[in-house]
Design an enzyme around this catalytic site. Structure first.
Site, PDB file in Angstrom:
ATOM      1  N   ALA A   1      33.062  34.247  -0.435  1.00  0.00           N
ATOM      2  CA  ALA A   1      32.796  33.625   0.870  1.00  0.00           C
ATOM      3  C   ALA A   1      32.673  32.116   0.704  1.00  0.00           C
ATOM      4  CB  ALA A   1      31.519  34.196   1.457  1.00  0.00           C
ATOM      5  N   ASN A   2      32.365  31.420   1.780  1.00  0.00           N
ATOM      6  CA  ASN A   2      32.102  29.982   1.696  1.00  0.00           C
ATOM      7  C   ASN A   2      30.950  29.629   2.634  1.00  0.00           C
ATOM      8  OD1 ASN A   2      33.175  29.163   4.385  1.00  0.00           O
ATOM      9  ND2 ASN A   2      35.038  30.066   3.545  1.00  0.00           N
ATOM     10  N   ARG A   3      30.586  28.364   2.667  1.00  0.00           N
ATOM     11  CA  ARG A   3      29.353  27.971   3.357  1.00  0.00           C
ATOM     12  C   ARG A   3      29.523  27.672   4.853  1.00  0.00           C
ATOM     13  NH1 ARG A   3      25.602  27.148  -0.515  1.00  0.00           N
ATOM     14  NH2 ARG A   3      26.406  26.576  -2.561  1.00  0.00           N
TER      15      ARG A   3
END
Ligand code: C5P
Length: 404
Positions: free
Chosen positions: A211-213
């Site tokens: 995932a990412n932020r």
């Protein structure tokens, strides 16, 4: 503050959902509304006038025959000195009175005397909502121009029964009130828009993902701003923890592949804005079972493969929307990267921002963007993500008007 200066008369009738009205008062006041509360006798069995009055910071009206209240404001002024009357919760009993023009207590009298818009949020047992008498009353109230929000399907607080009858959530009621009181011009009326937002989750195995932020704050705000200008918006959102924006159709997805499918299903559209932080890579073959740690062995290798580029696919699609906007989150060479993306991805403009950790933009509430198009580069000052969304929606509306 979307309801700045608006005066809402909130009628609370007697149902267990009245506990949610306390939160509703806070949400309305947060948005700048003045809330004048009126409670039926039954409502006071569920929540106290003390709590309601404290949250509203106003007198609580309860009695048709109160000498002081009648001298001070009077039921006719109560009915008219407001921009909207919201009944939440609206019981089957109060709806029956409204539908038949009864006026034997303060709430029903005010509802009969008003000349202002009325929104009701029904809350009752599913069998009561489904009853023929209530069906008749709902039909009469609708034809009298009363607006409804809910009831929603779900479990009932007191009986645990499931079905339609739960009161809408406070934020849904607020969104309805905002929509009813919204008299802003609608330059995007009749236009359809697709917006992507949030991160994507790319599965490694059933319990792990890449995932990412991205928080989804900017994309969701843009979807809301386009809807506010009258567009019919489909928001394709990756997994986020923020609330849905008002007045948009939300399609929830997890992975880039699902996002592309949902976006393609939304075509044809007039406008597409790609804000999602789509993962560039996914695991080539996600495991069907949880990958186990084996003693003495190193980590399992992850073979990655490239994800579809959704913006690029739609930017060159045979059903390409009239206006395609992309984002470019970069940590270096922001402008030259954005310029390269314009042509490569088939976008009309690219909203470029510097997401170096020092800027605090990723996940934060503020943003500083530059609009890169064939016409050049335009620097916008640092703004809240909501303000960036409003400006961008206005810019989209201008471009759409320009394109005829
Ligand atoms: O190439 P890059 O990821 O920097 O491009 C960013 C822009 O492209 C954003 O508008 C993003 O939503 C979109 N994008 C996409 N699908 C991808 C990667 C990026 O739609 N797989």
């Amino acid at each position: 503050m979307t309801l700045s200066g608006k005066r809402i008369l909130l009628i609370i009738s007697g149902g267990i959902a009245a506990y949610k009205s306390l939160d509703l008062i806070r949400r309305l006041r947060e948005r700048g509304a003045q809330v004048r509360p009126l409670m039926t006798a039954a409502a006071q069995e569920f929540v106290t006038p003390l709590a309601v009055g404290a949250l509203a910071a106003d007198h609580v009206y309860t009695d048709l025959f109160s000498r002081e209240d009648e001298q001070d404001v009077g039921h006719i002024r109560l009915a008219r000195d407001c921009d909207l009357i919201c009944v939440a919760p609206a019981t089957a009993d109060l709806m029956a009175k409204m539908a038949n023009g009864l006026a034997n207590d303060l709430a029903s009298t005010v509802l009969l005397a008003t000349n202002q818009p009325v929104l009701i949020a029904p809350a009752m047992n599913p069998a009561m909502w489904a009853h023929k008498a209530t069906r008749r009353n709902v039909a009469s109230l609708r034809s009298d121009g009363i607006a409804f929000i809910g009831p929603m399907a779900g479990e009932m607080a007191e009986s645990g029964e499931a079905g339609e009858g739960r009161m809408a959530e406070p934020l849904q009621i607020v969104a309805s009130i905002e929509a009813l009181l919204d008299d802003a011009p609608k330059p995007l009326k009749g236009k359809t828009a697709i917006v992507t937002s949030g991160p994507t989750h790319e599965p490694i195995d059933p319990v792990r993902y890449i995932a990412n932020r991205s928080s989804g704050k900017q994309g969701h705000a843009i979807a809301g701003a386009l809807a506010h200008l009258g567009a019919q918006v489909t928001l394709v959102s990756g997994p986020v923890t923020i609330a849905d924006p008002a007045g948009v159709n939300v399609v929830r997805v997890e992975s880039a592949a699902e996002m592309l499918e949902a976006v393609t299903a939304g075509l044809p559209a007039d406008i597409a804005v790609f804000v999602a932080a789509v993962a560039d890579w996914r695991v080539a073959a996600a495991a069907g079972e949880k990958i186990k740690k084996k003693p003495g062995e190193g980590p399992a290798p992850l073979e990655l493969t490239e994800n579809p580029d959704i913006l690029k696919t739609i930017g060159h699609h045979e059903n390409r929307p009239n206006l395609v906007v992309g984002f470019a989150a970069e940590t270096a060479d922001v402008i030259s990267n954005a310029q390269a993306k314009l042509a490569r991805k088939g976008a009309d403009f690219i909203v470029a921002n510097d997401v170096s950790p020092a800027t605090g933009i990723m996940g934060g509430d503020r943003n500083r963007v530059r609009i890169v198009s064939s016409e050049g580069v335009e620097d916008w000052p640092e703004l809240s993500k909501a303000e960036v969304a409003e400006r961008l929606a206005a810019r989209v509306a201008e471009r759409i008007a320009g394109k005829g």
